[in-house]
Design a protein around this motif. Sequence first.
Motif, mmCIF file in Angstrom:
data_model
loop_
_atom_site.group_PDB
_atom_site.id
_atom_site.type_symbol
_atom_site.label_atom_id
_atom_site.label_comp_id
_atom_site.label_asym_id
_atom_site.label_seq_id
_atom_site.Cartn_x
_atom_site.Cartn_y
_atom_site.Cartn_z
ATOM 1 N N LYS A 182 7.708 15.438 -12.113
ATOM 2 C CA LYS A 182 8.175 16.299 -13.359
ATOM 3 C C LYS A 182 9.087 14.978 -14.345
ATOM 4 O O LYS A 182 9.902 15.242 -14.972
ATOM 5 N N VAL A 183 7.907 13.394 -14.704
ATOM 6 C CA VAL A 183 8.425 12.683 -15.298
ATOM 7 C C VAL A 183 8.311 13.199 -16.927
ATOM 8 O O VAL A 183 6.561 13.567 -16.826
ATOM 9 N N ASP A 184 9.733 13.464 -18.086
ATOM 10 C CA ASP A 184 9.322 13.326 -19.429
ATOM 11 C C ASP A 184 8.025 12.528 -20.518
ATOM 12 O O ASP A 184 8.025 11.125 -19.127
ATOM 13 N N VAL A 185 7.574 12.443 -21.086
ATOM 14 C CA VAL A 185 6.712 11.220 -21.992
ATOM 15 C C VAL A 185 7.463 10.092 -22.146
ATOM 16 O O VAL A 185 7.097 9.128 -22.032
ATOM 17 N N ILE A 186 8.737 10.383 -22.787
ATOM 18 C CA ILE A 186 9.053 9.363 -22.818
ATOM 19 C C ILE A 186 9.716 8.540 -21.838
ATOM 20 O O ILE A 186 9.733 7.419 -22.235
ATOM 21 N N SER A 187 10.081 8.904 -20.970
ATOM 22 C CA SER A 187 10.724 8.075 -19.008
ATOM 23 C C SER A 187 9.897 7.898 -19.120
ATOM 24 O O SER A 187 9.477 6.395 -18.482
ATOM 25 N N LYS A 188 8.568 8.744 -19.382
ATOM 26 C CA LYS A 188 6.804 7.883 -19.206
ATOM 27 C C LYS A 188 6.070 6.895 -19.714
ATOM 28 O O LYS A 188 6.585 5.669 -19.377
ATOM 29 N N GLU A 189 6.612 6.644 -21.182
ATOM 30 C CA GLU A 189 6.579 5.230 -22.336
ATOM 31 C C GLU A 189 6.731 4.406 -21.434
ATOM 32 O O GLU A 189 6.912 2.934 -21.621
ATOM 33 N N LYS A 190 8.498 4.522 -21.197
ATOM 34 C CA LYS A 190 9.171 3.662 -20.539
ATOM 35 C C LYS A 190 9.120 2.979 -19.648
ATOM 36 O O LYS A 190 9.967 1.692 -19.306
ATOM 37 N N GLN A 191 8.803 3.826 -18.111
ATOM 38 C CA GLN A 191 8.148 2.977 -17.522
ATOM 39 C C GLN A 191 8.096 1.888 -16.740
ATOM 40 O O GLN A 191 6.693 1.360 -17.151
ATOM 41 N N TRP A 192 8.251 1.342 -16.207
ATOM 42 C CA TRP A 192 7.866 -0.218 -15.712
ATOM 43 C C TRP A 192 7.331 -0.316 -14.442
ATOM 44 O O TRP A 192 7.569 0.454 -13.231
ATOM 45 N N LEU A 193 6.269 -1.415 -14.116
ATOM 46 C CA LEU A 193 5.764 -1.540 -13.260
ATOM 47 C C LEU A 193 5.825 -2.526 -12.678
ATOM 48 O O LEU A 193 5.479 -3.846 -13.686
ATOM 49 N N LEU A 194 5.755 -3.307 -11.671
ATOM 50 C CA LEU A 194 5.393 -4.373 -11.283
ATOM 51 C C LEU A 194 4.058 -4.583 -10.149
ATOM 52 O O LEU A 194 3.762 -4.322 -9.445
ATOM 53 N N CYS A 195 3.209 -5.574 -11.005
ATOM 54 C CA CYS A 195 1.848 -5.733 -10.628
ATOM 55 C C CYS A 195 2.237 -6.914 -10.428
ATOM 56 O O CYS A 195 2.015 -8.203 -10.442
ATOM 57 N N SER A 196 0.419 -7.092 -9.138
ATOM 58 C CA SER A 196 0.369 -8.292 -9.056
ATOM 59 C C SER A 196 -1.141 -8.444 -8.696
ATOM 60 O O SER A 196 -2.234 -7.904 -8.861
ATOM 61 N N GLU A 197 -2.010 -8.921 -10.007
ATOM 62 C CA GLU A 197 -3.054 -9.319 -10.532
ATOM 63 C C GLU A 197 -2.821 -7.636 -11.690
ATOM 64 O O GLU A 197 -2.337 -7.120 -11.732
ATOM 65 N N ASN A 198 -3.978 -6.799 -10.816
ATOM 66 C CA ASN A 198 -4.420 -5.598 -11.698
ATOM 67 C C ASN A 198 -3.790 -4.161 -10.648
ATOM 68 O O ASN A 198 -3.767 -3.144 -10.853
ATOM 69 N N GLN A 199 -3.171 -4.645 -9.586
ATOM 70 C CA GLN A 199 -2.521 -3.411 -8.735
ATOM 71 C C GLN A 199 -1.039 -3.459 -8.608
ATOM 72 O O GLN A 199 -0.557 -4.496 -8.938
ATOM 73 N N ILE A 200 -1.138 -2.057 -9.382
ATOM 74 C CA ILE A 200 0.125 -1.697 -9.574
ATOM 75 C C ILE A 200 1.039 -2.016 -7.586
ATOM 76 O O ILE A 200 0.588 -1.219 -6.744
ATOM 77 N N VAL A 201 2.571 -2.570 -7.783
ATOM 78 C CA VAL A 201 3.446 -2.645 -6.258
ATOM 79 C C VAL A 201 4.634 -2.065 -5.951
ATOM 80 O O VAL A 201 4.743 -1.475 -4.950
ATOM 81 N N TRP A 202 4.503 -1.564 -7.429
ATOM 82 C CA TRP A 202 5.825 -0.766 -7.147
ATOM 83 C C TRP A 202 5.608 -0.470 -8.801
ATOM 84 O O TRP A 202 6.216 -0.971 -9.639
ATOM 85 N N VAL A 203 6.428 1.027 -8.999
ATOM 86 C CA VAL A 203 6.238 1.991 -10.213
ATOM 87 C C VAL A 203 8.467 2.477 -9.689
ATOM 88 O O VAL A 203 8.819 2.504 -8.738
ATOM 89 N N ILE A 204 8.533 0.855 -10.490
ATOM 90 C CA ILE A 204 9.775 0.377 -10.621
ATOM 91 C C ILE A 204 10.777 1.828 -10.101
ATOM 92 O O ILE A 204 11.385 1.865 -11.218
ATOM 93 N N GLY A 205 11.760 1.782 -9.375
ATOM 94 C CA GLY A 205 12.770 2.707 -9.107
ATOM 95 C C GLY A 205 12.350 4.152 -8.917
ATOM 96 O O GLY A 205 12.821 4.619 -8.283
ATOM 97 N N LYS A 206 11.366 3.817 -8.279
ATOM 98 C CA LYS A 206 10.715 5.705 -7.674
ATOM 99 C C LYS A 206 9.564 4.905 -6.500
ATOM 100 O O LYS A 206 10.267 5.706 -5.633
ATOM 101 N N ARG A 207 8.463 4.943 -6.692
ATOM 102 C CA ARG A 207 8.045 3.931 -5.400
ATOM 103 C C ARG A 207 6.880 3.517 -5.272
ATOM 104 O O ARG A 207 7.139 2.840 -6.617
ATOM 105 N N ALA A 208 7.286 2.870 -4.246
ATOM 106 C CA ALA A 208 6.137 1.413 -3.954
ATOM 107 C C ALA A 208 4.619 1.911 -3.632
ATOM 108 O O ALA A 208 4.645 3.024 -3.275
ATOM 109 N N ASP A 209 3.807 1.171 -3.147
ATOM 110 C CA ASP A 209 2.686 0.867 -2.962
ATOM 111 C C ASP A 209 2.480 0.845 -2.154
ATOM 112 O O ASP A 209 3.128 -0.450 -1.657
ATOM 113 N N ASN A 210 1.654 1.210 -1.123
ATOM 114 C CA ASN A 210 1.446 1.009 0.980
ATOM 115 C C ASN A 210 0.883 -0.080 1.167
ATOM 116 O O ASN A 210 0.628 -0.710 1.776
ATOM 117 N N ARG A 211 -0.382 -0.612 -0.315
ATOM 118 C CA ARG A 211 -0.669 -2.253 0.119
ATOM 119 C C ARG A 211 0.300 -2.952 0.544
ATOM 120 O O ARG A 211 -0.166 -4.184 1.048
#
Length: 91
Positions: free
Chosen positions: A45-74
């Motif tokens: 239930k993330v609103d549109v504005i928050s979604k657009e502001k959400q930062w991602l930590l990436c390794s190459e093109n893979q998401i490592v972390w939806v920062i402050g929310k959820r990590a990637d299992n890999r």
Amino acid sequence: KSILYVDKKTLKYPLTLRNWQKGDYFYPLGMTGKKKLSKYFKDEKVDVISKEKQWLLCSENQIVWVIGKRADNRFRVTNKTKHILKFEVKE
């Protein structure tokens, strides 16, 4: 939520910070299989504005972390991990 530990060996450099893009997916820690980021945002239930502001930590093109929310299992720390990297968000 503001700290992430990852297995250093699983990362590919350079690491990047970027915003969400259409078609992004990740493998949420604690779940099996992949999930589209748009579906994850809807389920959380993330609103549109928050979604657009959400930062991602990436390794190459893979998401490592939806920062402050959820990590990637890999990139999780396992019993075979020899070197751990810590990421921390400070506001």
